[in-house]
Design a protein around this motif. Structure first.
Motif, PDB file in Angstrom:
ATOM      1  N   CYS A 152      -8.353   1.605  14.941  1.00  0.00           N
ATOM      2  CA  CYS A 152      -7.882   2.293  13.731  1.00  0.00           C
ATOM      3  C   CYS A 152      -6.913   3.405  14.115  1.00  0.00           C
ATOM      4  CB  CYS A 152      -9.057   2.891  12.963  1.00  0.00           C
ATOM      5  SG  CYS A 152     -10.197   1.649  12.341  1.00  0.00           S
ATOM      6  N   GLN A 153      -7.304   4.149  15.135  1.00  0.00           N
ATOM      7  CA  GLN A 153      -6.473   5.284  15.576  1.00  0.00           C
ATOM      8  C   GLN A 153      -5.083   4.820  16.001  1.00  0.00           C
ATOM      9  OE1 GLN A 153      -7.150   8.547  15.471  1.00  0.00           O
ATOM     10  NE2 GLN A 153      -5.212   9.100  16.446  1.00  0.00           N
ATOM     11  N   SER A 154      -5.017   3.790  16.819  1.00  0.00           N
ATOM     12  CA  SER A 154      -3.695   3.398  17.336  1.00  0.00           C
ATOM     13  C   SER A 154      -2.828   2.763  16.252  1.00  0.00           C
ATOM     14  CB  SER A 154      -3.823   2.487  18.559  1.00  0.00           C
ATOM     15  OG  SER A 154      -4.489   1.320  18.188  1.00  0.00           O
ATOM     16  N   ASN A 155      -3.450   2.274  15.181  1.00  0.00           N
ATOM     17  CA  ASN A 155      -2.667   1.707  14.075  1.00  0.00           C
ATOM     18  C   ASN A 155      -2.445   2.703  12.934  1.00  0.00           C
ATOM     19  OD1 ASN A 155      -2.183  -1.334  14.554  1.00  0.00           O
ATOM     20  ND2 ASN A 155      -4.278  -1.011  15.224  1.00  0.00           N
ATOM     21  N   LYS A 156      -2.906   3.940  13.141  1.00  0.00           N
ATOM     22  CA  LYS A 156      -2.799   4.968  12.100  1.00  0.00           C
ATOM     23  C   LYS A 156      -3.419   4.518  10.766  1.00  0.00           C
ATOM     24  CE  LYS A 156       1.211   7.740  13.518  1.00  0.00           C
ATOM     25  NZ  LYS A 156       1.492   7.451  14.882  1.00  0.00           N
ATOM     26  N   ARG A 204      -5.526  12.203  -4.226  1.00  0.00           N
ATOM     27  CA  ARG A 204      -4.804  13.429  -3.845  1.00  0.00           C
ATOM     28  C   ARG A 204      -3.641  13.182  -2.893  1.00  0.00           C
ATOM     29  NH1 ARG A 204      -7.562  15.908  -0.616  1.00  0.00           N
ATOM     30  NH2 ARG A 204      -9.592  14.896  -0.627  1.00  0.00           N
ATOM     31  N   ALA A 205      -3.618  12.040  -2.224  1.00  0.00           N
ATOM     32  CA  ALA A 205      -2.612  11.787  -1.179  1.00  0.00           C
ATOM     33  C   ALA A 205      -1.197  11.785  -1.768  1.00  0.00           C
ATOM     34  CB  ALA A 205      -2.900  10.450  -0.500  1.00  0.00           C
ATOM     35  N   SER A 206      -0.261  12.358  -1.024  1.00  0.00           N
ATOM     36  CA  SER A 206       1.120  12.411  -1.520  1.00  0.00           C
ATOM     37  C   SER A 206       1.731  11.018  -1.569  1.00  0.00           C
ATOM     38  CB  SER A 206       1.952  13.345  -0.647  1.00  0.00           C
ATOM     39  OG  SER A 206       1.879  12.924   0.698  1.00  0.00           O
ATOM     40  N   LYS A 207       1.311  10.179  -0.640  1.00  0.00           N
ATOM     41  CA  LYS A 207       1.760   8.771  -0.614  1.00  0.00           C
ATOM     42  C   LYS A 207       0.571   7.944  -0.158  1.00  0.00           C
ATOM     43  CE  LYS A 207       5.415   9.221   2.144  1.00  0.00           C
ATOM     44  NZ  LYS A 207       6.001   8.903   3.328  1.00  0.00           N
ATOM     45  N   LEU A 208       0.550   6.659  -0.498  1.00  0.00           N
ATOM     46  CA  LEU A 208      -0.539   5.823   0.009  1.00  0.00           C
ATOM     47  C   LEU A 208      -0.106   5.128   1.300  1.00  0.00           C
ATOM     48  CD1 LEU A 208      -2.439   4.353  -3.063  1.00  0.00           C
ATOM     49  CD2 LEU A 208      -3.070   6.228  -1.561  1.00  0.00           C
ATOM     50  N   ASP A 209       0.084   5.955   2.334  1.00  0.00           N
ATOM     51  CA  ASP A 209       0.267   5.390   3.671  1.00  0.00           C
ATOM     52  C   ASP A 209      -0.727   6.073   4.613  1.00  0.00           C
ATOM     53  OD1 ASP A 209       1.328   7.875   4.237  1.00  0.00           O
ATOM     54  OD2 ASP A 209       3.401   7.181   4.332  1.00  0.00           O
ATOM     55  N   THR A 240       0.838  -1.191   0.000  1.00  0.00           N
ATOM     56  CA  THR A 240       0.000   0.000   0.000  1.00  0.00           C
ATOM     57  C   THR A 240       0.870   1.237   0.000  1.00  0.00           C
ATOM     58  OG1 THR A 240      -0.209  -0.412   2.344  1.00  0.00           O
ATOM     59  CG2 THR A 240      -2.086  -0.972   0.986  1.00  0.00           C
ATOM     60  N   THR A 241       1.844   1.258  -0.850  1.00  0.00           N
ATOM     61  CA  THR A 241       2.646   2.463  -1.036  1.00  0.00           C
ATOM     62  C   THR A 241       2.366   3.002  -2.424  1.00  0.00           C
ATOM     63  OG1 THR A 241       4.478   1.234  -1.947  1.00  0.00           O
ATOM     64  CG2 THR A 241       4.494   1.576   0.418  1.00  0.00           C
ATOM     65  N   ALA A 242       2.620   4.293  -2.610  1.00  0.00           N
ATOM     66  CA  ALA A 242       2.336   4.906  -3.900  1.00  0.00           C
ATOM     67  C   ALA A 242       3.148   4.233  -4.996  1.00  0.00           C
ATOM     68  CB  ALA A 242       2.654   6.396  -3.843  1.00  0.00           C
ATOM     69  N   ASP A 287      -4.186  12.951   6.035  1.00  0.00           N
ATOM     70  CA  ASP A 287      -4.119  14.381   5.696  1.00  0.00           C
ATOM     71  C   ASP A 287      -4.999  14.699   4.484  1.00  0.00           C
ATOM     72  OD1 ASP A 287      -2.369  14.635   7.770  1.00  0.00           O
ATOM     73  OD2 ASP A 287      -0.563  14.834   6.528  1.00  0.00           O
ATOM     74  N   ALA A 288      -4.979  13.813   3.502  1.00  0.00           N
ATOM     75  CA  ALA A 288      -5.776  14.059   2.287  1.00  0.00           C
ATOM     76  C   ALA A 288      -7.274  14.004   2.591  1.00  0.00           C
ATOM     77  CB  ALA A 288      -5.414  13.039   1.208  1.00  0.00           C
TER      78      ALA A 288
END
Ligand code: PHE
Length: 417
Positions: A126-130, A335-340, A31-33, A346-347
């Motif tokens: 979800c929050q704790s795993n970002k 739009r995300a700068s990277k897919l992480d 799951t990376t750009a 942020d996107a």
């Protein structure tokens, strides 16, 4: 001989599966750009159990959107693959489902849940795993307070409950009834409890009276003692912010006991099963919702037509919100700068002016969709009809549907944070 060959083949397949290549679902995915292969998205919902139509409709909407996105080239050339987990309408299973999607399937983002209590149970994971989570339809205010990776694309209960109270007040005036509302809430549901509080605060601030408050627990089948106490208060309206399975039964038992006033509820009533269960007992009752299926706006009409072609049924609000949820996530992934997780978070936070079936989606500073429209539906002759619309873009007033042209736009005053 044949048996031995089969065993050999099975062993070969098994060992190849174990040693030779990774499990198919995750095959080659990152799951990376820079990665290739499918982008894995998790969905958790009530596909079975007491709120099964919530999960099923949402899933239909999500899949329809995912297929459209993939057919149009996916996310910068990569396809979306949705992995769905059934939480059986149980909060503890919601947490398990999300844990599995994150730790075993390594999903990039998560869509769900519908019921606020389920979203509240799963959001901290979800929050704790970002891993960003976007709920399509959990309205309880607490949901998005679980952390900065938790978003919603619908309005909140402080917004929904307030307008229910304004509507109740206006309805009583228009019908020459005392401003006297009885309330029946579900002790097991954050959603129901939250709405009860907001409604009470606003309705009493408007000069109304809460005649009596009773409670039940989701899944109960006998509501007669609470309804008998409610009948004694002679209410003009009975406010029941619950889920459709219970509502149908409550309406039937209320009528049996001679309670004749309309019931008023929230979006949790929304289900093709509502009228099937409650039947005539629901005639003349009202509930707030996220969209009206017969809205002539092209964005709604096109969606309804395509959904009917695909699934052979009219989409409820859950289907529309599921569809908008997937589209919101796809827009952010593009739009995300990277897919992480952090870049996608942020996107999503920057989502602005996205056209959805349930209205324009702009994520505000508290990760809630801002300025969403709200409709109030009335059950008439066994059908859903539009009783009123509340549109923040035209002043956020309760505009009763008289069948006449819409009132002139007033300056915007309401917000939905
Ligand atoms: N808003 C409800 C909750 O938060 C869920 C719901 C949304 C149910 C839309 C039906 C339609 O629990």
């Amino acid at each position: 001989m044949r048996k031995n060959t089969l065993i050999l083949i099975s062993l070969a397949v098994l060992s190849f599966g174990l040693l030779g290549c990774p499990p198919k679902e995750n095959g080659g995915n990152t799951t990376t750009a820079a990665g290739s292969g499918d982008i894995l998205i998790g969905e958790y919902g009530s596909m079975t159990g007491a709120q099964a139509t919530f999960g099923q409709s949402t899933h239909n909407g999500i899949m329809m959107a995912a297929d459209e996105i993939n057919a149009a080239g996916g996310i910068n050339g990569r396809k979306i693959k949705v992995l769905s987990e059934d939480d059986q309408s149980k909060q503890e299973e919601a947490a398990n489902a999300v844990t599995k999607l994150i730790s075993q399937n390594n999903v990039l983002a998560i869509l769900g849940e519908v019921a606020s209590s389920a979203s509240i149970a799963a959001a901290p994971i979800c929050q704790s795993n970002k891993v960003p989570m976007i709920t399509p339809s959990s309205t309880n205010d607490e949901v998005t307070r679980k952390g900065d990776y938790i978003f919603r694309i619908c309005f909140t209960d402080s917004y929904q409950g307030e307008y229910q109270a304004v509507f109740a007040d206006q309805w009583a005036t228009a019908n020459n009834k005392p401003k006297n509302v009885a309330m029946l809430t579900d002790v097991k549901s954050d959603y129901s409890q939250g709405l009860g509080k907001v409604f009470t605060a606003k309705f009493t601030a408007l000069g109304g009276k809460i005649a009596g408050t009773q409670s039940y627990a989701n899944g109960d089948s006998d509501f007669r003692s609470q309804l008998t106490a409610i009948k004694a208060t002679n209410p003009s309206l009975l406010y029941v912010p619950g889920y459709y399975t219970d509502i149908g039964q409550i309406a039937i038992q209320a009528r049996d006991l001679g309670i004749t006033c309309p019931l008023l509820g929230g979006d949790g009533w929304e289900s093709p099963k509502l009228i099937e269960i409650g039947g005539k007992a629901l005639e003349g009752s009202f509930y707030t919702n996220h969209y009206f299926y017969a809205d002539p706006a092209p964005v709604v009409a096109n969606f309804v037509q395509k959904y009917k072609e695909r699934y052979g049924q009219t989409p409820d609000a859950l289907a529309a919100l599921g569809y908008d949820d997937m589209k919101t996530l796809a827009d952010a992934m593009k739009r995300a700068s990277k897919l992480d997780g952090p870049s996608l978070r942020d996107a999503i936070a920057q989502t602005k002016g996205l056209t959805g079936v349930t209205g324009t989606i702009t994520i505000g500073p508290e990760r809630n969709a801002m300025g969403k429209k709200l409709v109030i539906e009335e059950i008439k002759n066994g059908q859903l009809t539009l009783a009123a619309t509340i549109d923040p873009a035209t002043g956020g007033k309760v505009e009763m549907n008289t069948g006449a042209a819409p009132a002139a736009a007033a300056p915007a005053t309401a917000t939905n944070k």
